[in-house]
Design a protein around this motif. Sequence first.
Motif, PDB file in Angstrom:
ATOM      1  N   ALA A   1       5.091   4.692   4.659  1.00 23.70           N
ATOM      2  CA  ALA A   1       5.646   3.411   5.098  1.00 23.70           C
ATOM      3  C   ALA A   1       4.665   2.727   6.030  1.00 23.70           C
ATOM      4  O   ALA A   1       3.884   3.386   6.719  1.00 23.70           O
ATOM      5  CB  ALA A   1       6.987   3.615   5.803  1.00 23.70           C
ATOM      6  N   ASP A   2       4.732   1.410   6.037  1.00 21.97           N
ATOM      7  CA  ASP A   2       3.937   0.646   6.988  1.00 21.97           C
ATOM      8  C   ASP A   2       4.691   0.619   8.307  1.00 21.97           C
ATOM      9  O   ASP A   2       5.904   0.369   8.335  1.00 21.97           O
ATOM     10  CB  ASP A   2       3.717  -0.782   6.472  1.00 21.97           C
TER      11      ASP A   2
ATOM     12  N   ARG B 158       0.818  -1.217   0.000  1.00 26.57           N
ATOM     13  CA  ARG B 158       0.000   0.000   0.000  1.00 26.57           C
ATOM     14  C   ARG B 158       0.853   1.268   0.000  1.00 26.57           C
ATOM     15  O   ARG B 158       0.560   2.225  -0.706  1.00 26.57           O
ATOM     16  CB  ARG B 158      -0.901   0.006   1.235  1.00 26.57           C
ATOM     17  N   ALA B 159       1.912   1.280   0.818  1.00 24.66           N
ATOM     18  CA  ALA B 159       2.727   2.490   0.941  1.00 24.66           C
ATOM     19  C   ALA B 159       3.453   2.791  -0.363  1.00 24.66           C
ATOM     20  O   ALA B 159       3.506   3.941  -0.817  1.00 24.66           O
ATOM     21  CB  ALA B 159       3.715   2.332   2.093  1.00 24.66           C
TER      22      ALA B 159
ATOM     23  N   GLY C 104       8.462   1.060   2.963  1.00 22.22           N
ATOM     24  CA  GLY C 104       7.737   1.984   2.107  1.00 22.22           C
ATOM     25  C   GLY C 104       8.683   2.630   1.123  1.00 22.22           C
ATOM     26  O   GLY C 104       9.641   2.001   0.655  1.00 22.22           O
TER      27      GLY C 104
ATOM     28  N   ASP D  48      -0.709   2.300   8.310  1.00 26.72           N
ATOM     29  CA  ASP D  48      -0.059   3.216   7.373  1.00 26.72           C
ATOM     30  C   ASP D  48       0.447   4.478   8.068  1.00 26.72           C
ATOM     31  O   ASP D  48      -0.236   5.040   8.944  1.00 26.72           O
ATOM     32  CB  ASP D  48      -1.054   3.663   6.290  1.00 26.72           C
TER      33      ASP D  48
ATOM     34  N   ASP E 291       6.175  -3.531   3.868  1.00 24.36           N
ATOM     35  CA  ASP E 291       5.093  -3.074   2.996  1.00 24.36           C
ATOM     36  C   ASP E 291       4.724  -4.205   2.045  1.00 24.36           C
ATOM     37  O   ASP E 291       5.455  -4.483   1.097  1.00 24.36           O
ATOM     38  CB  ASP E 291       5.550  -1.844   2.216  1.00 24.36           C
TER      39      ASP E 291
END
Length: 448
Positions: free
Chosen positions: A379-380, A356-357, A392, A441, A385
């Motif tokens: 970044a997670d 996701r990041a 991230g 997140d 990530d």
Amino acid sequence: MTAPDPRTQPRQFLESLYRAAVQRALPLHNTAAWLPRPPKGRTIVVGAGKAGGSMAQAVEALWPADAPLQGLVVTRYGHIPPRPAGLAQRIELVEASHPVPDAAGLQASTRILQMVHGLTADDLVLCLISGGGSALLTLPAEGLSLQDKQGINRALLESGASISEMNCVRKHLSRIKGGRLAAACAPAQVVTLTISDVPGDDPSIIASGPTVPDASSCADAVAILQRYGIGVPGAIMSLLEQGALETPKPGDPLFAGHAVHLIATPQQSLEAAAAAARAAGLEAHILSDEIEGESREVAKVHAALARAVARRGAPFARPCVILSGGETTVTVKKQPQGSPRGRGEHADVPRGRGGRAGEFCLGLAQALQGQPRVWALAADTDGIDGVEDNAGAFVGPDTLQRAAAQGLKESAFLDRNDSYGYFAALGDLVVTGPTHTNVNDFRAMLVL
């Protein structure tokens, strides 16, 4: 320690804000106030999550040395922190797979249920729950194999479903999640300590709420499966449609006397990062700790805000830091039909690398189009990530220019969900290793 100068070291400055957010969520700083007194009987510690190792060590460090303590906690592979010198191990730690469950998680879950069987009202179960526990604590419903559960998990992860939707399905296809672990502990007292990784901090969603009541229904799970076109074995779908896999609900007497404590939350970590930014002389603004949606679409909104601040000094005055958290999603595009990884022009092209990041950062870079005076890091907070080795990525005003010099087109990398490959080529991955906590997140934009 003095923070790096944001004007001369923007990347290092943003990384320092990330570290401040992670530091605030470490279990050893947040556990003592929530620990109950040792009971008359036994204390059994069970749990699951990416922060499971550090949570277990915090309990071991804080629990009275003369009070009995035993248990089993499962965490992700590579997420057991180094043991502090002199700290005796009283809680067994095991590792299993995340985000797709494996046999190790199945074995750990089976052992946890066996461990809490036959307790009395004089006993205490201390349950340590953090993000990632849904995959790690896996015990498929009767008639569902581990392979079935793995396939459903993969489909959910690639569907774009929200975390609450994914966990609704997971709860109804499990023998341990959705309050069922609490039922197995009866009549012992249950105290759950949890680190939130979900928007809204709902304990019933964190790791699919193994010790808390579940307000969702089998009908909800069926609707989600149908909405995203996710198949399950016909016999299981029939059981869902009949309501035969229902979870314990709010008001059920089995939860009487149980306690749930949130020991760390995304908002607290964002506030820690904001405090660090202000200490460096910048204004800091937290948009929300509950942002959801497709990562690349969330990135477009963040980019529009950053451009407005950079160009017009509104709605926030420059210089400033803009922070947000939550849990975005990535819908992984399907590969060309008839190809295990793509044939012909698609051969050997990596797909679905990154999380996701990284996808947020790639979408942000594309939307910012080299906007001067804007830098960003996403970044997670668990340090991983997706399934790669980075937390991230970092974006600066020169990201697209440097990528173009290497022949990298951000649209092509977005099309195949390969944010990892894009930022690896630029040297802009953020790599921290496991942080031993998880409040989801973390996004920070610096506008000078």
